[in-house]
Design a protein around this motif. Structure first.
Motif, mmCIF file in Angstrom:
data_model
loop_
_atom_site.group_PDB
_atom_site.id
_atom_site.type_symbol
_atom_site.label_atom_id
_atom_site.label_comp_id
_atom_site.label_asym_id
_atom_site.label_seq_id
_atom_site.Cartn_x
_atom_site.Cartn_y
_atom_site.Cartn_z
ATOM 1 N N LEU A 183 -8.787 7.853 -5.746
ATOM 2 C CA LEU A 183 -8.092 8.040 -7.021
ATOM 3 C C LEU A 183 -6.728 8.709 -6.840
ATOM 4 O O LEU A 183 -5.970 8.818 -7.792
ATOM 5 C CB LEU A 183 -8.956 8.880 -7.970
ATOM 6 C CG LEU A 183 -10.222 8.194 -8.457
ATOM 7 C CD1 LEU A 183 -11.108 9.173 -9.195
ATOM 8 C CD2 LEU A 183 -9.869 7.022 -9.365
ATOM 9 N N LYS A 184 -6.417 9.132 -5.634
ATOM 10 C CA LYS A 184 -5.157 9.848 -5.400
ATOM 11 C C LYS A 184 -3.938 9.000 -5.742
ATOM 12 O O LYS A 184 -3.002 9.487 -6.376
ATOM 13 C CB LYS A 184 -5.079 10.336 -3.959
ATOM 14 C CG LYS A 184 -3.855 11.207 -3.717
ATOM 15 C CD LYS A 184 -3.807 11.730 -2.318
ATOM 16 C CE LYS A 184 -2.602 12.598 -2.037
ATOM 17 N NZ LYS A 184 -1.445 12.489 -2.877
ATOM 18 N N ASP A 185 -3.937 7.731 -5.353
ATOM 19 C CA ASP A 185 -2.797 6.857 -5.669
ATOM 20 C C ASP A 185 -2.596 6.727 -7.173
ATOM 21 O O ASP A 185 -1.466 6.729 -7.658
ATOM 22 C CB ASP A 185 -2.993 5.460 -5.063
ATOM 23 C CG ASP A 185 -2.844 5.448 -3.555
ATOM 24 O OD1 ASP A 185 -2.288 6.414 -3.002
ATOM 25 O OD2 ASP A 185 -3.304 4.475 -2.930
ATOM 26 N N VAL A 186 -3.701 6.621 -7.903
ATOM 27 C CA VAL A 186 -3.617 6.523 -9.364
ATOM 28 C C VAL A 186 -3.055 7.823 -9.938
ATOM 29 O O VAL A 186 -2.166 7.803 -10.794
ATOM 30 C CB VAL A 186 -5.003 6.217 -9.985
ATOM 31 C CG1 VAL A 186 -4.956 6.279 -11.497
ATOM 32 C CG2 VAL A 186 -5.497 4.851 -9.525
ATOM 33 N N GLU A 216 -16.244 -0.226 -4.115
ATOM 34 C CA GLU A 216 -16.104 0.037 -2.671
ATOM 35 C C GLU A 216 -14.797 -0.546 -2.136
ATOM 36 O O GLU A 216 -14.070 0.121 -1.397
ATOM 37 C CB GLU A 216 -17.267 -0.588 -1.898
ATOM 38 C CG GLU A 216 -18.552 0.200 -1.943
ATOM 39 C CD GLU A 216 -19.618 -0.464 -1.107
ATOM 40 O OE1 GLU A 216 -19.800 -0.021 0.054
ATOM 41 O OE2 GLU A 216 -20.249 -1.435 -1.586
ATOM 42 N N LYS A 217 -14.506 -1.784 -2.501
ATOM 43 C CA LYS A 217 -13.301 -2.455 -2.025
ATOM 44 C C LYS A 217 -12.044 -1.710 -2.476
ATOM 45 O O LYS A 217 -11.048 -1.660 -1.752
ATOM 46 C CB LYS A 217 -13.275 -3.897 -2.521
ATOM 47 C CG LYS A 217 -12.220 -4.739 -1.878
ATOM 48 C CD LYS A 217 -12.354 -6.194 -2.285
ATOM 49 C CE LYS A 217 -11.258 -7.012 -1.626
ATOM 50 N NZ LYS A 217 -11.307 -8.404 -2.026
ATOM 51 N N GLN A 266 -3.601 -8.298 -3.172
ATOM 52 C CA GLN A 266 -3.325 -7.295 -4.185
ATOM 53 C C GLN A 266 -2.995 -5.960 -3.534
ATOM 54 O O GLN A 266 -3.612 -5.574 -2.554
ATOM 55 C CB GLN A 266 -4.575 -7.128 -5.051
ATOM 56 C CG GLN A 266 -4.330 -7.186 -6.510
ATOM 57 C CD GLN A 266 -5.619 -7.021 -7.294
ATOM 58 O OE1 GLN A 266 -6.666 -6.679 -6.771
ATOM 59 N NE2 GLN A 266 -5.537 -7.259 -8.570
ATOM 60 N N ASP A 267 -2.006 -5.252 -4.095
ATOM 61 C CA ASP A 267 -1.728 -3.923 -3.566
ATOM 62 C C ASP A 267 -2.856 -2.972 -3.968
ATOM 63 O O ASP A 267 -3.623 -3.241 -4.892
ATOM 64 C CB ASP A 267 -0.366 -3.422 -4.058
ATOM 65 C CG ASP A 267 -0.341 -3.165 -5.544
ATOM 66 O OD1 ASP A 267 -0.379 -1.991 -5.939
ATOM 67 O OD2 ASP A 267 -0.307 -4.144 -6.323
ATOM 68 N N HIS A 268 -2.937 -1.860 -3.263
ATOM 69 C CA HIS A 268 -4.052 -0.933 -3.455
ATOM 70 C C HIS A 268 -4.115 -0.380 -4.890
ATOM 71 O O HIS A 268 -5.189 -0.290 -5.479
ATOM 72 C CB HIS A 268 -3.984 0.214 -2.450
ATOM 73 C CG HIS A 268 -5.088 1.194 -2.589
ATOM 74 N ND1 HIS A 268 -6.401 0.884 -2.291
ATOM 75 C CD2 HIS A 268 -5.104 2.469 -3.043
ATOM 76 C CE1 HIS A 268 -7.162 1.929 -2.541
ATOM 77 N NE2 HIS A 268 -6.401 2.901 -2.994
ATOM 78 N N LEU A 269 -2.964 -0.036 -5.454
ATOM 79 C CA LEU A 269 -2.944 0.526 -6.805
ATOM 80 C C LEU A 269 -3.457 -0.494 -7.828
ATOM 81 O O LEU A 269 -4.259 -0.151 -8.703
ATOM 82 C CB LEU A 269 -1.532 0.985 -7.154
ATOM 83 C CG LEU A 269 -1.367 1.777 -8.440
ATOM 84 C CD1 LEU A 269 -2.214 3.053 -8.421
ATOM 85 C CD2 LEU A 269 0.092 2.131 -8.668
ATOM 86 N N SER A 270 -3.037 -1.738 -7.707
ATOM 87 C CA SER A 270 -3.512 -2.791 -8.617
ATOM 88 C C SER A 270 -5.014 -2.996 -8.471
ATOM 89 O O SER A 270 -5.728 -3.178 -9.466
ATOM 90 C CB SER A 270 -2.787 -4.113 -8.343
ATOM 91 O OG SER A 270 -1.421 -3.975 -8.620
ATOM 92 N N GLN A 271 -5.483 -2.955 -7.240
ATOM 93 C CA GLN A 271 -6.914 -3.115 -6.979
ATOM 94 C C GLN A 271 -7.705 -1.965 -7.619
ATOM 95 O O GLN A 271 -8.767 -2.185 -8.195
ATOM 96 C CB GLN A 271 -7.122 -3.144 -5.471
ATOM 97 C CG GLN A 271 -8.466 -3.622 -5.039
ATOM 98 C CD GLN A 271 -8.505 -3.796 -3.519
ATOM 99 O OE1 GLN A 271 -7.762 -3.166 -2.779
ATOM 100 N NE2 GLN A 271 -9.397 -4.649 -3.062
ATOM 101 N N THR A 272 -7.170 -0.762 -7.521
ATOM 102 C CA THR A 272 -7.844 0.401 -8.107
ATOM 103 C C THR A 272 -7.873 0.291 -9.628
ATOM 104 O O THR A 272 -8.920 0.512 -10.250
ATOM 105 C CB THR A 272 -7.144 1.709 -7.676
ATOM 106 O OG1 THR A 272 -7.129 1.760 -6.247
ATOM 107 C CG2 THR A 272 -7.868 2.920 -8.214
ATOM 108 N N PHE A 273 -6.739 -0.064 -10.240
ATOM 109 C CA PHE A 273 -6.715 -0.209 -11.698
ATOM 110 C C PHE A 273 -7.643 -1.338 -12.156
ATOM 111 O O PHE A 273 -8.305 -1.216 -13.188
ATOM 112 C CB PHE A 273 -5.291 -0.449 -12.212
ATOM 113 C CG PHE A 273 -4.522 0.818 -12.427
ATOM 114 C CD1 PHE A 273 -4.962 1.772 -13.325
ATOM 115 C CD2 PHE A 273 -3.359 1.053 -11.728
ATOM 116 C CE1 PHE A 273 -4.249 2.951 -13.531
ATOM 117 C CE2 PHE A 273 -2.641 2.226 -11.920
ATOM 118 C CZ PHE A 273 -3.088 3.180 -12.835
#
Length: 121
Positions: free
Chosen positions: A78-81, A55-56, A2-9
């Motif tokens: 949260l910066k990418d979001v 954390e991940k 998963q890309d980082h943005l998808s993981q964050t969302f």
């Protein structure tokens, strides 16, 4: 993978995790403090899983100090979001500006000649 943005969302999609982030936005807290509001409805292992997801995704940093496990909000996570959402904020602002300009032209066309905002001649 998963890309980082998808993981964050995905991490932000859960209300329990968002509540944990809200708690951490007020300052550092240990796992026990973070768990307290949820222990009536879920187990400590479930809370730990939620923390691992945060954390991940890079939203929370957990350290080890003797028997304590202090957690901190990682604002950089949260910066990418925020960057991703910024492009849509700009889009909506421009759309509302165009709508405002259009409504002003429509209002001007409907206003009778010689009358100004309710005053009679």
């Amino acid at each position: 993978m998963q890309d980082h943005l998808s993981q964050t969302f995905a991490a932000l999609a859960d209300p329990t995790r968002r509540a944990m982030l809200a708690h951490l936005s007020k300052g550092e807290a240990n796992v026990s403090d973070l768990a307290k509001p949820f222990l009536k409805d879920m187990s400590l292992p479930a809370i730990t899983k939620h923390l691992k997801v945060l954390e991940k995704a890079g939203l929370v940093t957990k350290t080890k100090e003797a028997q304590w496990r202090p957690c901190k909000l990682n604002a950089d996570g949260l910066k990418d979001v925020a960057d991703w959402m910024e492009q849509y904020r700009v889009f909506w602002e421009e759309s509302f500006d165009r709508l405002d300009a259009y409504l002003k032209t429509m209002t001007a066309k409907k206003e009778p000649k010689g009358k100004k905002h309710g005053r009679k001649k």
